[in-house]
Design an enzyme around this catalytic site. Structure first.
Site, short mmCIF file in Angstrom:
data_model
loop_
_atom_site.label_atom_id
_atom_site.label_comp_id
_atom_site.label_asym_id
_atom_site.label_seq_id
_atom_site.Cartn_x
_atom_site.Cartn_y
_atom_site.Cartn_z
NE ARG A 96 -6.00 2.66 -0.22
CZ ARG A 96 -5.19 2.12 0.68
NH1 ARG A 96 -5.37 2.36 1.95
NH2 ARG A 96 -4.21 1.34 0.30
N GLY A 140 2.98 -0.26 -3.71
CA GLY A 140 3.00 1.02 -2.99
C GLY A 140 3.93 2.08 -3.54
N GLY A 184 -0.40 -4.97 -1.62
CA GLY A 184 -0.27 -6.39 -1.22
C GLY A 184 -1.16 -7.29 -2.06
CE LYS A 208 14.71 -5.95 3.01
NZ LYS A 208 14.00 -6.24 4.24
#
Ligand code: AMP
Length: 395
Positions: free
Chosen positions: A35, A353, A376, A197
């Site tokens: 980052r 991620g 996100g 999921k």
């Protein structure tokens, strides 16, 4: 879209919201500086113009002031990467900061203390944002990882720079890459969704169905679809309460002319372990006591074929439990297919991620068009939401 390339920073102080939320080890040393590397081009542009940079970021989830979350722990790493001895001030607002900002010379970089030492940051407090705004002449947002949050430093602050606000190079690239996928005219467009999921990806699927031609569904989430279609999935993970939803997605896809590709075979294991016994079985006939942990060979061929035809590719989520070597093959083969298609001229965007971890681990990061830094934030953009951090600069 205004970016820092629309400004000349000579004799200006750029107040840059970066995402330096990096992992630290027990000795508080940075273990992954990706980052920080990602923010470098923006910072260098300001310095090369003849200006100075005031950097602000959060780190971790401190409850008030906690030494282990102090940004002073990363000063050495930031200095190494930027190639300038970075100055540090142990606060982000107040007199000491005012002085440090006033003393800052062109060519210098000042890092402020963790924004989240103040609860006002996450609360999006306007007064706090106004105090932060005193730290620079031009506000630059380069923190995609927090662009989906309406925090003081990511969104609220922008109103104090009505003319002088822009995106940094990293955030601009993220937006461009996502727009390239979502608004793509380069067809066929293929989305590959994996991971554990269905529930966490459902809004994404519904939003992108209008924009894609092929939907590859892999990994743990495929079993909810297979069970809903009447298959026997043994002990494989499944969200039973999402079966209706799975069927409705398949119906919507059909109505919209999107071709859905589900796995046809699977590497099944008799335990959730790298050393488990394994067998390749038809995904609709997984024996009791066995669970599907990776895409099987026929599936890999089928997925690779679809990817090879694609001109625009979005990949979010692994197609197996890639963290265990025994179940990493499907994700590696998929990565190879995406890399090959990219080499043939397709545009490929990898984000979220775990897929980012996978492309890095298996060495694909340089072989795809773009690897997104914000999990996100990227998912929310794919869901069709307006991100406060982006909106605040545009409007
Ligand atoms: P997500 O965070 O939803 O993208 O899910 C990523 C996780 O899904 C990774 O940690 C994978 O190990 C896991 N995963 C992928 N395929 C399977 C599977 N067949 N069974 C269980 N977990 C899986």
């Amino acid at each position: 879209m205004k970016t820092i390339n629309d400004f000349n920073f000579e004799n200006k102080k750029a107040l840059i919201r970066v995402d330096f939320n990096v992992p630290l080890d027990e000795e508080l040393k940075v273990t992954d500086a990706t980052r920080i590397e990602a923010a470098k081009p923006t910072i260098l542009k300001v310095l090369e113009d003849g200006g100075s940079a005031v950097l602000m970021s959060h780190l971790g989830r401190p409850k008030g002031v906690e030494e282990k979350f102090s940004l002073k722990n990363i000063v050495a790493t930031v200095s190494d990467i930027i190639g300038v001895q970075v100055k540090f001030v142990a606060d982000c607002v107040g007199e000491e900061v005012d002085q440090a900002v006033a003393d800052l010379q062109n060519g210098e970089v000042l890092l402020l203390e963790n924004l989240r030492f103040y609860s006002e940051e996450k609360a999006g407090d306007k007064e706090f944002a106004e105090k932060l705004s005193k730290n620079g002449d031009i506000y630059v947002n380069d923190a995609f990882g927090t662009a989906h949050r309406a925090h003081a430093s990511t969104a609220i602050i922008a109103e104090f720079f009505p003319e002088n606000k822009c995106f940094g190079l990293l955030l601009a690239k993220e937006i461009e890459s996502l727009e390239k996928v979502l608004g793509s005219s380069e067809k066929p467009v293929t989305a590959i969704l994996g991971g554990s999921k269905v529930s966490s990806k459902i809004t994404v699927i519904e939003n992108i169905l209008d924009k894609i031609d092929h939907l590859i569904i892999g990994g743990g989430m495929s079993f909810t679809f297979i069970k809903a279609l009447g298959g026997s999935i043994g002990n494989s993970i499944c969200e039973d309460d999402k079966q209706e939803l799975a069927l409705s997605i398949l119906k919507q896809a059909e109505e919209k002319g999107v071709k859905v590709h589900l796995p046809v075979d699977v590497v099944a294991a008799d335990a959730f372990s790298n050393d488990a016994n394994t067998q390749v079985v038809d995904i609709h006939h997984i024996p009791d006591g066995w669970e599907g942990l990776d895409a099987g060979p026929k599936t890999n061929v089928g997925f690779s074929y679809v990817i090879a035809q694609s001109k625009t590719i979005l990949w979010n989520g692994p197609v197996g439990v890639f963290e265990m070597k025994s179940f990493s093959k499907g994700t590696i083969e998929l990565g190879n297919a995406v890399a090959d298609a990219t080499a043939d001229g397709a545009f490929s965007l990898v984000g979220g991620g775990d897929s980012v971890a996978a492309v890095k681990q298996f060495g694909f990061a340089d072989k795809v068009s773009y690897v997104s830094t914000g999990g996100g934030a990227m998912l929310e953009m794919l869901e069709g939401k307006t991100l406060p951090g982006i909106d605040a600069i545009i409007n």
